[in-house]
Design an enzyme around this catalytic site. Sequence first.
Site, PDB file in Angstrom:
ATOM      1  N   HIS A 106       1.061  -1.489  -0.090  1.00  0.00           N
ATOM      2  CA  HIS A 106       0.175   0.017  -0.172  1.00  0.00           C
ATOM      3  C   HIS A 106       1.047   1.391  -0.325  1.00  0.00           C
ATOM      4  CE1 HIS A 106      -3.896  -1.973   0.618  1.00  0.00           C
ATOM      5  NE2 HIS A 106      -3.733  -2.540   1.821  1.00  0.00           N
ATOM      6  N   ASP A 138      -3.066 -10.324  -2.192  1.00  0.00           N
ATOM      7  CA  ASP A 138      -3.363 -10.130  -1.615  1.00  0.00           C
ATOM      8  C   ASP A 138      -4.344  -9.491  -1.621  1.00  0.00           C
ATOM      9  OD1 ASP A 138      -2.326  -8.283   1.610  1.00  0.00           O
ATOM     10  OD2 ASP A 138      -3.824  -7.858   0.694  1.00  0.00           O
ATOM     11  N   HIS A 178      -6.574  -7.130  -0.831  1.00  0.00           N
ATOM     12  CA  HIS A 178      -6.426  -5.338  -0.720  1.00  0.00           C
ATOM     13  C   HIS A 178      -5.461  -5.317  -1.970  1.00  0.00           C
ATOM     14  CE1 HIS A 178      -7.062  -6.515   3.691  1.00  0.00           C
ATOM     15  NE2 HIS A 178      -8.062  -5.547   3.257  1.00  0.00           N
ATOM     16  N   ASP A 222      -4.025 -13.156   3.573  1.00  0.00           N
ATOM     17  CA  ASP A 222      -5.761 -12.534   4.252  1.00  0.00           C
ATOM     18  C   ASP A 222      -6.657 -12.544   2.706  1.00  0.00           C
ATOM     19  OD1 ASP A 222      -5.103 -10.762   2.318  1.00  0.00           O
ATOM     20  OD2 ASP A 222      -4.812  -8.868   3.308  1.00  0.00           O
TER      21      ASP A 222
END
Length: 354
Positions: A167, A203, A205, A292
């Site tokens: 991120h 991931d 996200h 995740d």
Amino acid sequence: MITLYSEGHHQHHGQAELKDGQLVPCFEKPARADMILAQLREAHLGAIKTPEEVYPEVQSHWQQTLAKVHSQDYIDFLANAWREWSAAGHQHDMLPLAWPPRRTTSIRIPDSLDGRLGYYSFDAGAPINAGTWPAITDTVQVAIAAAELLHRQQSHVFALTRPPGHHAGRDYMGGYCYFNNAAVAAQHLLDRGAQRIALLDVDFHHGNGTQDIFYARDDVLFQSIHGDPRACYPGFTGYADETGEGPGKGFNQNYPLLPGSDWSEWSQALALSIIKINHYAADALVLSLGVDTFEGDPISHFKLKSEDYIKMGQRIAEANIPVVVIMEGGYAVEEIGLNTRNLLIGLMTPPQES
């Protein structure tokens, strides 16, 4: 498989993050890496080395590589933030309180520490404390040393990086991420002579920071399989029509999936991604690994099961190129080690079926 790891990550342990309108204990914590390390040792998956053991030069080279990925003013901010914060009498974690609004006539870097903290953040999910700088610089060295081993003809290398990095954009932090470890690994491989790097982010996200860094470049093919940004964090990037710009046009591919997607849906996106990687003829693959996507993750919304990570690793291995795995998210701490181990086992195991 060789695993690169540094105990320095323990120095960073955020006190709280903002979730659902409340300050809650951080989901991103040292136990995540500890559980993975324990599973690797139990499974005897290979040697576990420090960056200095395999690439002593990393201690003098990491800053030059980092500066090709992140802006120097952002690096300097992170290097000095805690010193300035504590000198002002604060001992609690640093969290931003204001961000640049849309349609601002001129966005300038403020002089105040709070102003700069907001300028270099996109959310309140990356607390800074006394251990943040040493932890994130140790983690960058883990990523670079892992990439160096791949350059030296290792076919699979695992960088147990923490905090995660995908991120973190060129000049901003957020989502537990400060420096973009996967981007740094890709940059090191390019600096060592690679012409084309594929960077696959699995991931839950969207890897918004990685997309930001490489969006106008054609030497890194970035692909991300993630929760649909209409419903999932980080919410403002990760749409399928974001395909790059300038020289990077066509070298960015997002595969947004609906919350609740299981292996049957997820694996279809992976198959498309592998086809694109093969067509790109990449010299190496950097895998941003977030587990995740697991059905029990407390802050994510896919339904993958532990055994699915073996299949994931096998499918990725079908690309038949060297792979450096960079650890990203995964917050079901009891299962994070098993799921990571399964992915690595799958990566090294020939698939039983197509």
